[in-house]
Design a protein around this motif. Structure first.
Motif, PDB file in Angstrom:
ATOM      1  N   ARG A 194     -37.847   7.786  42.402  1.00 15.91           N
ATOM      2  CA  ARG A 194     -37.643   6.337  42.498  1.00 15.91           C
ATOM      3  C   ARG A 194     -38.906   5.613  42.934  1.00 15.91           C
ATOM      4  O   ARG A 194     -39.185   4.499  42.485  1.00 15.91           O
ATOM      5  CB  ARG A 194     -36.494   6.034  43.469  1.00 15.91           C
ATOM      6  CG  ARG A 194     -35.123   6.446  42.942  1.00 15.91           C
ATOM      7  CD  ARG A 194     -34.780   5.732  41.628  1.00 15.91           C
ATOM      8  NE  ARG A 194     -34.618   4.321  41.798  1.00 15.91           N
ATOM      9  CZ  ARG A 194     -33.473   3.726  42.084  1.00 15.91           C
ATOM     10  NH1 ARG A 194     -32.372   4.470  42.231  1.00 15.91           N
ATOM     11  NH2 ARG A 194     -33.388   2.425  42.195  1.00 15.91           N
ATOM     12  N   LEU A 195     -39.691   6.222  43.819  1.00 15.10           N
ATOM     13  CA  LEU A 195     -40.952   5.601  44.256  1.00 15.10           C
ATOM     14  C   LEU A 195     -41.978   5.586  43.127  1.00 15.10           C
ATOM     15  O   LEU A 195     -42.820   4.690  43.048  1.00 15.10           O
ATOM     16  CB  LEU A 195     -41.527   6.350  45.461  1.00 15.10           C
ATOM     17  CG  LEU A 195     -40.772   6.199  46.783  1.00 15.10           C
ATOM     18  CD1 LEU A 195     -41.408   7.082  47.854  1.00 15.10           C
ATOM     19  CD2 LEU A 195     -40.764   4.735  47.234  1.00 15.10           C
ATOM     20  N   ASP A 196     -41.912   6.576  42.253  1.00 14.23           N
ATOM     21  CA  ASP A 196     -42.889   6.677  41.168  1.00 14.23           C
ATOM     22  C   ASP A 196     -42.610   5.686  40.049  1.00 14.23           C
ATOM     23  O   ASP A 196     -43.537   5.111  39.464  1.00 14.23           O
ATOM     24  CB  ASP A 196     -42.887   8.106  40.624  1.00 14.23           C
ATOM     25  CG  ASP A 196     -44.039   8.371  39.668  1.00 14.23           C
ATOM     26  OD1 ASP A 196     -45.091   7.733  39.817  1.00 14.23           O
ATOM     27  OD2 ASP A 196     -43.881   9.210  38.765  1.00 14.23           O
ATOM     28  N   SER A 197     -41.326   5.479  39.717  1.00 13.94           N
ATOM     29  CA  SER A 197     -40.981   4.553  38.645  1.00 13.94           C
ATOM     30  C   SER A 197     -39.521   4.139  38.775  1.00 13.94           C
ATOM     31  O   SER A 197     -38.687   4.930  39.243  1.00 13.94           O
ATOM     32  CB  SER A 197     -41.206   5.198  37.271  1.00 13.94           C
ATOM     33  OG  SER A 197     -40.301   6.263  37.072  1.00 13.94           O
ATOM     34  N   PRO A 198     -39.194   2.916  38.385  1.00  8.87           N
ATOM     35  CA  PRO A 198     -37.793   2.469  38.463  1.00  8.87           C
ATOM     36  C   PRO A 198     -36.932   3.181  37.442  1.00  8.87           C
ATOM     37  O   PRO A 198     -37.414   3.577  36.376  1.00  8.87           O
ATOM     38  CB  PRO A 198     -37.897   0.971  38.157  1.00  8.87           C
ATOM     39  CG  PRO A 198     -39.135   0.839  37.330  1.00  8.87           C
ATOM     40  CD  PRO A 198     -40.087   1.861  37.858  1.00  8.87           C
ATOM     41  N   GLY A 199     -35.666   3.337  37.784  1.00  6.10           N
ATOM     42  CA  GLY A 199     -34.755   3.975  36.846  1.00  6.10           C
ATOM     43  C   GLY A 199     -33.880   5.001  37.540  1.00  6.10           C
ATOM     44  O   GLY A 199     -34.016   5.256  38.742  1.00  6.10           O
ATOM     45  N   PRO A 200     -32.989   5.630  36.799  1.00  7.48           N
ATOM     46  CA  PRO A 200     -32.055   6.609  37.373  1.00  7.48           C
ATOM     47  C   PRO A 200     -32.773   7.891  37.796  1.00  7.48           C
ATOM     48  O   PRO A 200     -33.881   8.196  37.328  1.00  7.48           O
ATOM     49  CB  PRO A 200     -31.073   6.872  36.232  1.00  7.48           C
ATOM     50  CG  PRO A 200     -31.847   6.577  34.997  1.00  7.48           C
ATOM     51  CD  PRO A 200     -32.764   5.430  35.355  1.00  7.48           C
ATOM     52  N   ILE A 201     -32.133   8.661  38.654  1.00  6.59           N
ATOM     53  CA  ILE A 201     -32.690   9.934  39.122  1.00  6.59           C
ATOM     54  C   ILE A 201     -32.484  11.011  38.063  1.00  6.59           C
ATOM     55  O   ILE A 201     -33.392  11.786  37.761  1.00  6.59           O
ATOM     56  CB  ILE A 201     -32.019  10.369  40.446  1.00  6.59           C
ATOM     57  CG1 ILE A 201     -32.156   9.261  41.491  1.00  6.59           C
ATOM     58  CG2 ILE A 201     -32.631  11.676  40.933  1.00  6.59           C
ATOM     59  CD1 ILE A 201     -33.577   8.859  41.772  1.00  6.59           C
ATOM     60  N   PHE A 202     -31.298  11.020  37.497  1.00  3.88           N
ATOM     61  CA  PHE A 202     -30.964  12.042  36.505  1.00  3.88           C
ATOM     62  C   PHE A 202     -31.050  11.471  35.093  1.00  3.88           C
ATOM     63  O   PHE A 202     -30.967  10.264  34.879  1.00  3.88           O
ATOM     64  CB  PHE A 202     -29.558  12.591  36.748  1.00  3.88           C
ATOM     65  CG  PHE A 202     -29.413  13.343  38.035  1.00  3.88           C
ATOM     66  CD1 PHE A 202     -29.851  14.655  38.153  1.00  3.88           C
ATOM     67  CD2 PHE A 202     -28.839  12.737  39.147  1.00  3.88           C
ATOM     68  CE1 PHE A 202     -29.714  15.347  39.344  1.00  3.88           C
ATOM     69  CE2 PHE A 202     -28.700  13.419  40.347  1.00  3.88           C
ATOM     70  CZ  PHE A 202     -29.134  14.734  40.440  1.00  3.88           C
ATOM     71  N   TYR A 203     -31.214  12.373  34.162  1.00  6.94           N
ATOM     72  CA  TYR A 203     -31.280  12.012  32.748  1.00  6.94           C
ATOM     73  C   TYR A 203     -30.381  12.976  31.980  1.00  6.94           C
ATOM     74  O   TYR A 203     -30.424  14.195  32.202  1.00  6.94           O
ATOM     75  CB  TYR A 203     -32.717  12.129  32.252  1.00  6.94           C
ATOM     76  CG  TYR A 203     -32.900  11.886  30.776  1.00  6.94           C
ATOM     77  CD1 TYR A 203     -32.812  10.614  30.242  1.00  6.94           C
ATOM     78  CD2 TYR A 203     -33.181  12.949  29.908  1.00  6.94           C
ATOM     79  CE1 TYR A 203     -32.989  10.389  28.889  1.00  6.94           C
ATOM     80  CE2 TYR A 203     -33.360  12.737  28.551  1.00  6.94           C
ATOM     81  CZ  TYR A 203     -33.263  11.451  28.049  1.00  6.94           C
ATOM     82  OH  TYR A 203     -33.436  11.239  26.707  1.00  6.94           O
ATOM     83  N   SER A 204     -29.548  12.455  31.131  1.00  9.73           N
ATOM     84  CA  SER A 204     -28.683  13.304  30.313  1.00  9.73           C
ATOM     85  C   SER A 204     -28.914  13.009  28.841  1.00  9.73           C
ATOM     86  O   SER A 204     -29.290  11.890  28.470  1.00  9.73           O
ATOM     87  CB  SER A 204     -27.203  13.082  30.669  1.00  9.73           C
ATOM     88  OG  SER A 204     -26.810  11.761  30.365  1.00  9.73           O
ATOM     89  N   GLN A 205     -28.706  14.032  28.020  1.00  9.62           N
ATOM     90  CA  GLN A 205     -28.984  13.886  26.592  1.00  9.62           C
ATOM     91  C   GLN A 205     -28.094  14.841  25.805  1.00  9.62           C
ATOM     92  O   GLN A 205     -27.901  15.992  26.216  1.00  9.62           O
ATOM     93  CB  GLN A 205     -30.454  14.212  26.318  1.00  9.62           C
ATOM     94  CG  GLN A 205     -30.941  13.899  24.930  1.00  9.62           C
ATOM     95  CD  GLN A 205     -32.414  14.235  24.784  1.00  9.62           C
ATOM     96  OE1 GLN A 205     -32.790  15.400  24.767  1.00  9.62           O
ATOM     97  NE2 GLN A 205     -33.247  13.219  24.694  1.00  9.62           N
ATOM     98  N   PRO A 206     -27.527  14.400  24.689  1.00 15.85           N
ATOM     99  CA  PRO A 206     -26.688  15.300  23.876  1.00 15.85           C
ATOM    100  C   PRO A 206     -27.523  16.425  23.266  1.00 15.85           C
ATOM    101  O   PRO A 206     -28.612  16.193  22.752  1.00 15.85           O
ATOM    102  CB  PRO A 206     -26.123  14.387  22.783  1.00 15.85           C
ATOM    103  CG  PRO A 206     -26.301  12.992  23.308  1.00 15.85           C
ATOM    104  CD  PRO A 206     -27.532  13.027  24.147  1.00 15.85           C
ATOM    105  N   ARG A 207     -27.022  17.632  23.344  1.00 15.66           N
ATOM    106  CA  ARG A 207     -27.648  18.789  22.721  1.00 15.66           C
ATOM    107  C   ARG A 207     -26.579  19.607  22.009  1.00 15.66           C
ATOM    108  O   ARG A 207     -25.385  19.444  22.270  1.00 15.66           O
ATOM    109  CB  ARG A 207     -28.349  19.672  23.764  1.00 15.66           C
ATOM    110  CG  ARG A 207     -29.498  18.989  24.508  1.00 15.66           C
ATOM    111  CD  ARG A 207     -30.710  18.777  23.635  1.00 15.66           C
ATOM    112  NE  ARG A 207     -31.765  18.053  24.318  1.00 15.66           N
ATOM    113  CZ  ARG A 207     -32.808  18.626  24.922  1.00 15.66           C
ATOM    114  NH1 ARG A 207     -32.906  19.941  24.944  1.00 15.66           N
ATOM    115  NH2 ARG A 207     -33.723  17.891  25.506  1.00 15.66           N
ATOM    116  N   LEU A 208     -27.008  20.492  21.129  1.00 15.35           N
ATOM    117  CA  LEU A 208     -26.087  21.384  20.444  1.00 15.35           C
ATOM    118  C   LEU A 208     -26.071  22.733  21.149  1.00 15.35           C
ATOM    119  O   LEU A 208     -27.125  23.315  21.411  1.00 15.35           O
ATOM    120  CB  LEU A 208     -26.485  21.578  18.980  1.00 15.35           C
ATOM    121  CG  LEU A 208     -26.342  20.357  18.070  1.00 15.35           C
ATOM    122  CD1 LEU A 208     -26.628  20.738  16.618  1.00 15.35           C
ATOM    123  CD2 LEU A 208     -24.958  19.730  18.181  1.00 15.35           C
TER     124      LEU A 208
END
Length: 272
Positions: free
Chosen positions: A111-125
């Protein structure tokens, strides 16, 4: 009958067959005759597989079946299945404990480095093409993909944050995938799960690419420890060769080797 003469004089003891019956029938039959003199014949694809730990999918022509691993479940023993389940459960539980332990510090730094969520999710197969959401610590700036178009991650990618570069180098960004492992969507070891957009694109140009979906995807794998990070079709082909080799030769010994190599990669800061 040059081959027969070489065999009779003891000049050769092995023939590497890089052609098939249809290409040169006389040469093929002559090579077969030398087996009566004690000469061994090894198909090129088999030798390549043994020597380099990967399957040459682009050079097997009508021997395409040699690239296909046995049906999953037939090529592994019950002992190996117990081993896989055990290491997945053990790593999933230990990884979850570690995730909870470091989460406050990592979340603060992200969060200190850049704004935005902590986690990231992405659809995979996943296994047999079943879609699932993969979890990571966010390592890129938000809106990294313009217009929602899928883009390959590149070396020195400007979309990656400073904290993201550290996490990718140490593979720390992958730690939240212990949740995927506990849910049975991933294993500790296996081919890396890919996005559906890339799978559809790659299977048009890379032979047997969808065969990677024959097993559960992994957090680390044979391709990850044997080949550097890449984002071209050539890199994808080489990684596929390694993935197919792993699927075909799964064993406790190979898994232990992959785990040790993965620890080495993390300690030596060799992530992307």
């Amino acid at each position: 009958m040059a081959l027969r003469h070489l065999a009779e004089t003891g000049t050769i003891d092995t023939i590497i067959m890089a052609t098939d019956y249809k290409t040169n029938r006389d040469l093929f039959l002559e090579a077969i005759e030398t087996t009566q003199l004690g000469v061994s014949i090894i198909p090129m694809a088999t030798l390549y597989e043994r020597s380099f730990g990967k399957i040459p999918v682009e050079h097997i022509d009508d021997q395409w079946y040699a690239a296909l691993p046995a049906e999953h479940g037939q090529s592994v023993t019950p002992l190996y299945l117990v081993w896989r389940k055990s290491i997945d459960l053990l790593f999933g539980l230990c990884g979850t404990f570690l995730l909870l332990l470091i989460l406050p510090l990592v979340a603060l730094l992200i969060r200190l480095d850049s704004p935005g969520p902590i986690f990231y999710s992405q659809p995979r197969l996943g296994y047999r093409g079943r879609p699932f959401l993969i979890y990571k610590f966010r390592s890129m700036y938000i809106d990294a993909e313009q217009m929602g178009k899928a883009l390959w991650s590149r070396k020195h990618d400007v979309r990656i944050t400073r904290m993201g570069r550290f996490m990718r180098a140490t593979h720390l960004d992958e730690l939240p995938q212990v949740i995927n492992i506990l849910r049975g969507e991933m294993s500790l070891i296996g081919p890396r799960p890919e996005r559906e957009e890339f799978v559809v694109e790659l299977e048009q140009s890379v032979p047997f690419y969808r065969c990677r979906l024959m097993v559960t995807p992994g957090l680390t794998g044979w391709a990850q420890v044997k080949y550097h990070y890449g984002n071209t079709n050539r890199d994808t082909l080489v990684k596929l060769q390694h993935d197919l080799y792993y699927i075909k030769h799964q064993s406790i010994t190979l898994d232990i080797f992959i785990m040790l190599k993965t620890v080495q990669e993390v300690l030596l800061y060799r992530g992307i």
